[in-house]
Design a protein around this motif. Structure first.
Motif, PDB file in Angstrom:
ATOM      1  N   MET A   1       0.851  -1.178   0.000  1.00  0.00           N
ATOM      2  CA  MET A   1       0.000   0.000   0.000  1.00  0.00           C
ATOM      3  C   MET A   1       0.888   1.229   0.000  1.00  0.00           C
ATOM      4  SD  MET A   1      -2.961   1.073   2.661  1.00  0.00           S
ATOM      5  CE  MET A   1      -1.949   0.913   4.110  1.00  0.00           C
ATOM      6  N   ARG A   2       0.575   2.172  -0.862  1.00  0.00           N
ATOM      7  CA  ARG A   2       1.367   3.378  -0.976  1.00  0.00           C
ATOM      8  C   ARG A   2       0.536   4.563  -0.537  1.00  0.00           C
ATOM      9  NH1 ARG A   2       2.622   5.043  -6.678  1.00  0.00           N
ATOM     10  NH2 ARG A   2       1.975   7.124  -6.191  1.00  0.00           N
ATOM     11  N   ASP A   3       1.098   5.384   0.355  1.00  0.00           N
ATOM     12  CA  ASP A   3       0.391   6.578   0.811  1.00  0.00           C
ATOM     13  C   ASP A   3       0.561   7.678  -0.213  1.00  0.00           C
ATOM     14  OD1 ASP A   3      -0.404   5.428   3.174  1.00  0.00           O
ATOM     15  OD2 ASP A   3       1.423   6.030   4.213  1.00  0.00           O
ATOM     16  N   GLU A   4      -0.503   8.400  -0.466  1.00  0.00           N
ATOM     17  CA  GLU A   4      -0.474   9.502  -1.401  1.00  0.00           C
ATOM     18  C   GLU A   4      -0.368  10.809  -0.629  1.00  0.00           C
ATOM     19  OE1 GLU A   4      -0.467   7.268  -4.653  1.00  0.00           O
ATOM     20  OE2 GLU A   4      -0.615   9.417  -4.786  1.00  0.00           O
ATOM     21  N   LYS A   5       0.519  11.672  -1.067  1.00  0.00           N
ATOM     22  CA  LYS A   5       0.631  12.994  -0.477  1.00  0.00           C
ATOM     23  C   LYS A   5       0.234  14.006  -1.538  1.00  0.00           C
ATOM     24  CE  LYS A   5       4.196  11.787   2.765  1.00  0.00           C
ATOM     25  NZ  LYS A   5       5.508  11.993   3.268  1.00  0.00           N
ATOM     26  N   PRO A   6      -0.319  15.139  -1.127  1.00  0.00           N
ATOM     27  CA  PRO A   6      -0.647  16.155  -2.125  1.00  0.00           C
ATOM     28  C   PRO A   6       0.567  16.482  -2.968  1.00  0.00           C
ATOM     29  CG  PRO A   6      -1.557  16.752  -0.017  1.00  0.00           C
ATOM     30  CD  PRO A   6      -0.674  15.549   0.202  1.00  0.00           C
ATOM     31  N   GLN A   7       0.372  16.586  -4.298  1.00  0.00           N
ATOM     32  CA  GLN A   7       1.499  16.798  -5.191  1.00  0.00           C
ATOM     33  C   GLN A   7       1.544  18.197  -5.779  1.00  0.00           C
ATOM     34  OE1 GLN A   7       1.221  13.681  -8.051  1.00  0.00           O
ATOM     35  NE2 GLN A   7       1.661  12.095  -6.566  1.00  0.00           N
ATOM     36  N   SER A   8       0.585  19.031  -5.475  1.00  0.00           N
ATOM     37  CA  SER A   8       0.607  20.389  -6.001  1.00  0.00           C
ATOM     38  C   SER A   8      -0.086  21.315  -5.019  1.00  0.00           C
ATOM     39  CB  SER A   8      -0.104  20.446  -7.354  1.00  0.00           C
ATOM     40  OG  SER A   8      -1.486  20.261  -7.171  1.00  0.00           O
ATOM     41  N   SER A  28      -0.031   7.872   7.143  1.00  0.00           N
ATOM     42  CA  SER A  28      -0.719   9.154   7.043  1.00  0.00           C
ATOM     43  C   SER A  28      -0.901   9.503   5.580  1.00  0.00           C
ATOM     44  CB  SER A  28       0.086  10.240   7.749  1.00  0.00           C
ATOM     45  OG  SER A  28       1.340  10.360   7.120  1.00  0.00           O
ATOM     46  N   GLY A  29      -1.928  10.247   5.294  1.00  0.00           N
ATOM     47  CA  GLY A  29      -2.162  10.695   3.938  1.00  0.00           C
ATOM     48  C   GLY A  29      -3.412  10.090   3.330  1.00  0.00           C
ATOM     49  N   TRP A  30      -3.639  10.455   2.102  1.00  0.00           N
ATOM     50  CA  TRP A  30      -4.807  10.015   1.366  1.00  0.00           C
ATOM     51  C   TRP A  30      -4.548   8.661   0.757  1.00  0.00           C
ATOM     52  CZ3 TRP A  30      -9.275  12.666   1.564  1.00  0.00           C
ATOM     53  CH2 TRP A  30      -9.221  13.953   2.096  1.00  0.00           C
ATOM     54  N   LEU A  31      -5.586   7.824   0.728  1.00  0.00           N
ATOM     55  CA  LEU A  31      -5.492   6.490   0.156  1.00  0.00           C
ATOM     56  C   LEU A  31      -6.063   6.479  -1.257  1.00  0.00           C
ATOM     57  CD1 LEU A  31      -6.828   4.432   3.176  1.00  0.00           C
ATOM     58  CD2 LEU A  31      -4.451   4.650   2.460  1.00  0.00           C
ATOM     59  N   THR A  32      -5.497   5.653  -2.098  1.00  0.00           N
ATOM     60  CA  THR A  32      -6.070   5.434  -3.424  1.00  0.00           C
ATOM     61  C   THR A  32      -7.377   4.669  -3.253  1.00  0.00           C
ATOM     62  OG1 THR A  32      -4.957   3.321  -3.706  1.00  0.00           O
ATOM     63  CG2 THR A  32      -3.771   5.300  -4.477  1.00  0.00           C
ATOM     64  N   GLU A  38      -9.584  -2.084  -0.334  1.00  0.00           N
ATOM     65  CA  GLU A  38      -9.007  -3.291   0.271  1.00  0.00           C
ATOM     66  C   GLU A  38      -9.193  -3.268   1.784  1.00  0.00           C
ATOM     67  OE1 GLU A  38      -4.672  -5.429   0.822  1.00  0.00           O
ATOM     68  OE2 GLU A  38      -4.977  -4.048  -0.844  1.00  0.00           O
ATOM     69  N   PHE A  39      -8.926  -2.135   2.408  1.00  0.00           N
ATOM     70  CA  PHE A  39      -9.073  -2.011   3.858  1.00  0.00           C
ATOM     71  C   PHE A  39     -10.529  -2.177   4.283  1.00  0.00           C
ATOM     72  CE2 PHE A  39      -9.761   0.281   7.788  1.00  0.00           C
ATOM     73  CZ  PHE A  39      -8.764  -0.236   8.591  1.00  0.00           C
ATOM     74  N   LEU A  40     -11.459  -1.618   3.497  1.00  0.00           N
ATOM     75  CA  LEU A  40     -12.879  -1.652   3.834  1.00  0.00           C
ATOM     76  C   LEU A  40     -13.566  -2.945   3.404  1.00  0.00           C
ATOM     77  CD1 LEU A  40     -13.752   2.013   2.849  1.00  0.00           C
ATOM     78  CD2 LEU A  40     -13.500   1.100   5.168  1.00  0.00           C
ATOM     79  N   GLY A  41     -12.887  -3.763   2.630  1.00  0.00           N
ATOM     80  CA  GLY A  41     -13.468  -5.024   2.191  1.00  0.00           C
ATOM     81  C   GLY A  41     -14.498  -4.865   1.087  1.00  0.00           C
ATOM     82  N   THR A  46     -17.131   0.381  -6.368  1.00  0.00           N
ATOM     83  CA  THR A  46     -18.206   0.666  -5.413  1.00  0.00           C
ATOM     84  C   THR A  46     -17.856   1.894  -4.581  1.00  0.00           C
ATOM     85  OG1 THR A  46     -18.810  -1.662  -5.302  1.00  0.00           O
ATOM     86  CG2 THR A  46     -19.500  -0.268  -3.460  1.00  0.00           C
ATOM     87  N   LEU A  47     -16.608   1.998  -4.163  1.00  0.00           N
ATOM     88  CA  LEU A  47     -16.167   3.133  -3.360  1.00  0.00           C
ATOM     89  C   LEU A  47     -16.227   4.432  -4.165  1.00  0.00           C
ATOM     90  CD1 LEU A  47     -15.252   3.336  -0.457  1.00  0.00           C
ATOM     91  CD2 LEU A  47     -12.899   3.063  -1.232  1.00  0.00           C
ATOM     92  N   ARG A  48     -15.769   4.394  -5.409  1.00  0.00           N
ATOM     93  CA  ARG A  48     -15.833   5.588  -6.258  1.00  0.00           C
ATOM     94  C   ARG A  48     -17.285   5.978  -6.547  1.00  0.00           C
ATOM     95  NH1 ARG A  48     -11.381   2.995  -8.790  1.00  0.00           N
ATOM     96  NH2 ARG A  48     -12.807   2.100 -10.333  1.00  0.00           N
TER      97      ARG A  48
END
Length: 93
Positions: A1-8, A28-32, A38-41, A46-48
């Motif tokens: 799992m890779r954490d996303e940080k604001p890029q701009s 910490s940070g935003w998840l894809t 995956e975490f929510l099962g 469906t999430l989008r």
């Protein structure tokens, strides 16, 4: 799992203080959508779809959705997800 940080500077509108708090296990940070699903099962589509149904314009002008302790924000064309404490803290016995 890779954490996303604001890029701009546009992404800098992500909640910092006063927003949902991250668990050490998730980092910490935003998840894809894939990592959050995956975490929510559930699956990412469906999430989008949930985010799209609950989307509203936030005070800072960014599209945001809040539902069942999940915060979703649009960064460009992509949704990013933040899970509240109700999802990330262990249940008490």
């Amino acid at each position: 799992m890779r954490d996303e940080k604001p890029q701009s500077d546009h992404d800098a509108g992500a909640p910092r203080s006063g927003g949902p708090v991250r668990s050490q296990t998730l980092g910490s940070g935003w998840l894809t959508p894939e990592a959050a699903a995956e975490f929510l099962g559930t699956d990412p589509r469906t999430l989008r779809d949930m985010a799209a149904r609950h989307a509203r314009r936030a005070a800072d002008g960014v599209t945001e959705a809040r539902c069942s302790g999940v915060v979703a924000r649009r960064f460009g064309r992509r949704w990013r997800f933040w899970l509240s404490n109700e999802w990330t803290e262990p249940e008490s016995a």
